[in-house]
Scaffold this motif. Structure first.
Motif, mmCIF file in Angstrom:
data_model
loop_
_atom_site.group_PDB
_atom_site.id
_atom_site.type_symbol
_atom_site.label_atom_id
_atom_site.label_comp_id
_atom_site.label_asym_id
_atom_site.label_seq_id
_atom_site.Cartn_x
_atom_site.Cartn_y
_atom_site.Cartn_z
ATOM 1 N N HIS A 137 -5.530 -4.774 -58.546
ATOM 2 C CA HIS A 137 -5.558 -4.155 -59.880
ATOM 3 C C HIS A 137 -4.972 -2.755 -59.757
ATOM 4 C CE1 HIS A 137 -8.442 -6.988 -61.810
ATOM 5 N NE2 HIS A 137 -8.829 -7.153 -60.548
ATOM 6 N N HIS A 138 -4.075 -2.411 -60.650
ATOM 7 C CA HIS A 138 -3.487 -1.071 -60.634
ATOM 8 C C HIS A 138 -4.052 -0.152 -61.710
ATOM 9 C CE1 HIS A 138 -0.699 -2.148 -57.505
ATOM 10 N NE2 HIS A 138 -0.322 -3.209 -58.200
ATOM 11 N N HIS A 139 -4.830 -0.719 -62.652
ATOM 12 C CA HIS A 139 -5.359 0.095 -63.751
ATOM 13 C C HIS A 139 -6.866 0.304 -63.704
ATOM 14 C CE1 HIS A 139 -1.447 -0.086 -65.513
ATOM 15 N NE2 HIS A 139 -1.525 -1.358 -65.853
ATOM 16 N N GLU A 140 -7.594 -0.544 -62.983
ATOM 17 C CA GLU A 140 -9.042 -0.467 -63.067
ATOM 18 C C GLU A 140 -9.711 -0.715 -61.715
ATOM 19 O OE1 GLU A 140 -7.573 -2.928 -65.496
ATOM 20 O OE2 GLU A 140 -7.315 -4.237 -63.798
ATOM 21 N N ASP A 141 -10.941 -0.231 -61.621
ATOM 22 C CA ASP A 141 -11.826 -0.512 -60.504
ATOM 23 C C ASP A 141 -12.719 -1.681 -60.919
ATOM 24 O OD1 ASP A 141 -10.924 1.834 -59.137
ATOM 25 O OD2 ASP A 141 -12.329 3.033 -60.301
ATOM 26 N N GLU A 142 -13.190 -2.450 -59.934
ATOM 27 C CA GLU A 142 -14.083 -3.576 -60.202
ATOM 28 C C GLU A 142 -15.367 -3.422 -59.405
ATOM 29 O OE1 GLU A 142 -12.026 -7.767 -61.100
ATOM 30 O OE2 GLU A 142 -11.712 -7.068 -59.071
ATOM 31 N N TRP A 143 -16.470 -3.789 -60.030
ATOM 32 C CA TRP A 143 -17.765 -3.809 -59.369
ATOM 33 C C TRP A 143 -18.348 -5.198 -59.544
ATOM 34 C CZ3 TRP A 143 -19.881 0.629 -62.874
ATOM 35 C CH2 TRP A 143 -19.113 1.783 -62.692
ATOM 36 N N GLY A 174 -9.863 -5.135 -49.117
ATOM 37 C CA GLY A 174 -9.131 -4.254 -48.217
ATOM 38 C C GLY A 174 -9.184 -4.685 -46.767
ATOM 39 N N GLY A 175 -9.264 -5.980 -46.514
ATOM 40 C CA GLY A 175 -9.284 -6.487 -45.147
ATOM 41 C C GLY A 175 -10.670 -6.723 -44.582
ATOM 42 N N GLU A 176 -11.714 -6.348 -45.312
ATOM 43 C CA GLU A 176 -13.090 -6.519 -44.837
ATOM 44 C C GLU A 176 -13.735 -7.707 -45.535
ATOM 45 O OE1 GLU A 176 -17.360 -4.126 -44.852
ATOM 46 O OE2 GLU A 176 -15.534 -3.058 -45.417
ATOM 47 N N VAL A 177 -14.328 -8.631 -44.762
ATOM 48 C CA VAL A 177 -15.080 -9.754 -45.318
ATOM 49 C C VAL A 177 -16.499 -9.275 -45.575
ATOM 50 C CG1 VAL A 177 -15.965 -12.084 -44.917
ATOM 51 C CG2 VAL A 177 -13.653 -11.471 -44.158
ATOM 52 N N ILE A 178 -16.979 -9.518 -46.800
ATOM 53 C CA ILE A 178 -18.306 -9.068 -47.206
ATOM 54 C C ILE A 178 -19.095 -10.271 -47.719
ATOM 55 C CG2 ILE A 178 -19.591 -7.575 -48.780
ATOM 56 C CD1 ILE A 178 -16.933 -5.871 -48.922
ATOM 57 N N GLU A 179 -20.214 -10.568 -47.085
ATOM 58 C CA GLU A 179 -21.132 -11.600 -47.568
ATOM 59 C C GLU A 179 -22.059 -10.930 -48.572
ATOM 60 O OE1 GLU A 179 -20.684 -14.719 -46.895
ATOM 61 O OE2 GLU A 179 -19.205 -14.393 -45.304
ATOM 62 N N ALA A 180 -22.135 -11.491 -49.783
ATOM 63 C CA ALA A 180 -22.889 -10.853 -50.860
ATOM 64 C C ALA A 180 -23.880 -11.834 -51.480
ATOM 65 C CB ALA A 180 -21.922 -10.308 -51.901
ATOM 66 N N PRO A 181 -25.115 -11.903 -50.934
ATOM 67 C CA PRO A 181 -26.144 -12.735 -51.549
ATOM 68 C C PRO A 181 -26.728 -12.051 -52.791
ATOM 69 C CG PRO A 181 -27.043 -11.606 -49.651
ATOM 70 C CD PRO A 181 -25.572 -11.259 -49.709
ATOM 71 N N ALA A 182 -27.616 -12.754 -53.480
ATOM 72 C CA ALA A 182 -28.249 -12.202 -54.679
ATOM 73 C C ALA A 182 -28.779 -10.792 -54.411
ATOM 74 C CB ALA A 182 -29.373 -13.117 -55.137
ATOM 75 N N GLY A 183 -28.552 -9.907 -55.347
ATOM 76 C CA GLY A 183 -28.970 -8.513 -55.227
ATOM 77 C C GLY A 183 -27.913 -7.611 -54.641
ATOM 78 N N SER A 184 -26.798 -8.180 -54.208
ATOM 79 C CA SER A 184 -25.730 -7.372 -53.593
ATOM 80 C C SER A 184 -24.834 -6.736 -54.645
ATOM 81 C CB SER A 184 -24.863 -8.242 -52.686
ATOM 82 O OG SER A 184 -25.605 -8.741 -51.610
ATOM 83 N N PHE A 185 -24.333 -5.568 -54.293
ATOM 84 C CA PHE A 185 -23.364 -4.817 -55.099
ATOM 85 C C PHE A 185 -22.141 -4.572 -54.225
ATOM 86 C CE2 PHE A 185 -21.469 -0.638 -55.868
ATOM 87 C CZ PHE A 185 -21.144 -0.720 -57.204
ATOM 88 N N VAL A 186 -20.958 -4.860 -54.768
ATOM 89 C CA VAL A 186 -19.711 -4.627 -54.040
ATOM 90 C C VAL A 186 -18.736 -3.934 -54.986
ATOM 91 C CG1 VAL A 186 -17.784 -5.674 -52.780
ATOM 92 C CG2 VAL A 186 -20.079 -6.684 -52.609
ATOM 93 N N TYR A 187 -18.140 -2.869 -54.500
ATOM 94 C CA TYR A 187 -17.169 -2.085 -55.270
ATOM 95 C C TYR A 187 -15.774 -2.329 -54.725
ATOM 96 C CZ TYR A 187 -14.701 2.159 -56.837
ATOM 97 O OH TYR A 187 -13.807 3.049 -57.370
ATOM 98 N N GLY A 188 -14.838 -2.663 -55.614
ATOM 99 C CA GLY A 188 -13.439 -2.840 -55.249
ATOM 100 C C GLY A 188 -12.587 -1.837 -56.003
ATOM 101 N N PRO A 189 -12.153 -0.772 -55.341
ATOM 102 C CA PRO A 189 -11.355 0.237 -56.043
ATOM 103 C C PRO A 189 -9.960 -0.273 -56.398
ATOM 104 C CG PRO A 189 -11.697 0.878 -53.742
ATOM 105 C CD PRO A 189 -12.403 -0.426 -53.956
ATOM 106 N N ARG A 190 -9.399 0.288 -57.447
ATOM 107 C CA ARG A 190 -8.030 -0.071 -57.836
ATOM 108 C C ARG A 190 -7.086 0.174 -56.679
ATOM 109 N NH1 ARG A 190 -7.567 3.780 -62.776
ATOM 110 N NH2 ARG A 190 -9.788 3.500 -62.564
ATOM 111 N N ASP A 191 -6.003 -0.572 -56.686
ATOM 112 C CA ASP A 191 -4.935 -0.487 -55.674
ATOM 113 C C ASP A 191 -5.357 -0.980 -54.292
ATOM 114 O OD1 ASP A 191 -3.012 0.500 -57.517
ATOM 115 O OD2 ASP A 191 -3.841 2.517 -57.289
ATOM 116 N N VAL A 192 -6.518 -1.638 -54.192
ATOM 117 C CA VAL A 192 -6.970 -2.211 -52.927
ATOM 118 C C VAL A 192 -6.983 -3.733 -53.087
ATOM 119 C CG1 VAL A 192 -8.892 -2.406 -51.296
ATOM 120 C CG2 VAL A 192 -8.331 -0.182 -52.308
ATOM 121 N N PRO A 193 -6.244 -4.474 -52.254
ATOM 122 C CA PRO A 193 -6.230 -5.936 -52.362
ATOM 123 C C PRO A 193 -7.631 -6.516 -52.164
ATOM 124 C CG PRO A 193 -4.488 -5.182 -50.891
ATOM 125 C CD PRO A 193 -5.360 -3.992 -51.186
ATOM 126 N N HIS A 194 -7.934 -7.544 -52.970
ATOM 127 C CA HIS A 194 -9.241 -8.182 -52.853
ATOM 128 C C HIS A 194 -9.215 -9.590 -53.434
ATOM 129 C CE1 HIS A 194 -9.228 -6.292 -56.811
ATOM 130 N NE2 HIS A 194 -10.080 -7.226 -57.187
#
Length: 165
Positions: free
Chosen positions: A58-64, A77-97
Motif C-alpha cells: 500500500h502506498h497511501h495507507e497503513d494497515e492494522w 517486510g520479510g518477517e513471518v508473524i503468527e497471530a492467534p486471537a488477541g493479536s495485533f499486527v501493524y503493517g506500515p505503508r510502503d512495506v510489502p505484506h
C-alpha cells in the motif's frame, strides 16, 4: 478559512454495516471514508482457512490487523508473524505484506488509515446477500483486472497469495 466538517458518531452492533463478499471473505465495513471524513476505515472480516491476500504494498495507507477469533499468519517486510486471537499486527505503508487464515476460520478487524481501501473492496467485491462466508470460487485465470484495480487505489500487487518461502 474553511469550516471543519462535523462528523457524526458511529455505533454499529454485531452484523451491522455494509457487508461485502470480497476475496473469499465476508467483509463488513464498520467505518469508511464517508463516515469518518477520510480519516480511518474499519472492516470486520470473517474468513475461511486459506483465505488471504496476494503479496502487495500500500502506498497511501497503513494497515492494522486485530484478530478476534481464530488465527492469521502474516508476512510483513520479510518477517513471518503468527497471530492467534488477541493479536495485533501493524503493517506500515510502503512495506510489502500478505496474510493467510491459518485456523479453520477467523474473524479479524482490518483498520486502514487514512480511509479509502474500502473503495477497492467495493470495486472487487459484491454486496453480500447473507452474512456468511461466500461460497468457494475458482481463482481468476487472469489477474490483470485485480492488478489494475489495485493500482487505482495506490496498491501494487507484487506476488501471489500465500506466505513467501
Amino acid at each position: 478559512m474553511s469550516t471543519p466538517t462535523t462528523l457524526a458518531p458511529i455505533s454499529l452492533g454485531q452484523g451491522e454495516g455494509e457487508a461485502l463478499w470480497a476475496f473469499g471473505t465476508l467483509a463488513t465495513i464498520k467505518a469508511s471514508s464517508e463516515t469518518t471524513g477520510g480519516r480511518v476505515a474499519v472492516i470486520e472480516h470473517l474468513a475461511p482457512q486459506g483465505a488471504g491476500s496476494p503479496l502487495h504494498v500500500h502506498h497511501h495507507e497503513d494497515e492494522w490487523f486485530y484478530v478476534i477469533e481464530g488465527a492469521l499468519t502474516l508476512w510483513v517486510g520479510g518477517e513471518v508473524i503468527e497471530a492467534p486471537a488477541g493479536s495485533f499486527v501493524y503493517g506500515p505503508r510502503d512495506v510489502p505484506h500478505t496474510f493467510v487464515v491459518s485456523s479453520p476460520e477467523a474473524r479479524f478487524l482490518l483498520v486502514i488509515e487514512p480511509a479509502g481501501f474500502e473503495g477497492f473492496l467495493r470495486a472487487m467485491g459484491q454486496p453480500a446477500p447473507m452474512l456468511t462466508i461466500p461460497p468457494p470460487a475458482a481463482p481468476p485465470s487472469d489477474s490483470s483486472p485485480l492488478v489494475a484495480a489495485a493500482a487505482e487505489y495506490g496498491i501494487d500487487i507484487i506476488g501471489p497469495p500465500g506466505i513467501p518461502g
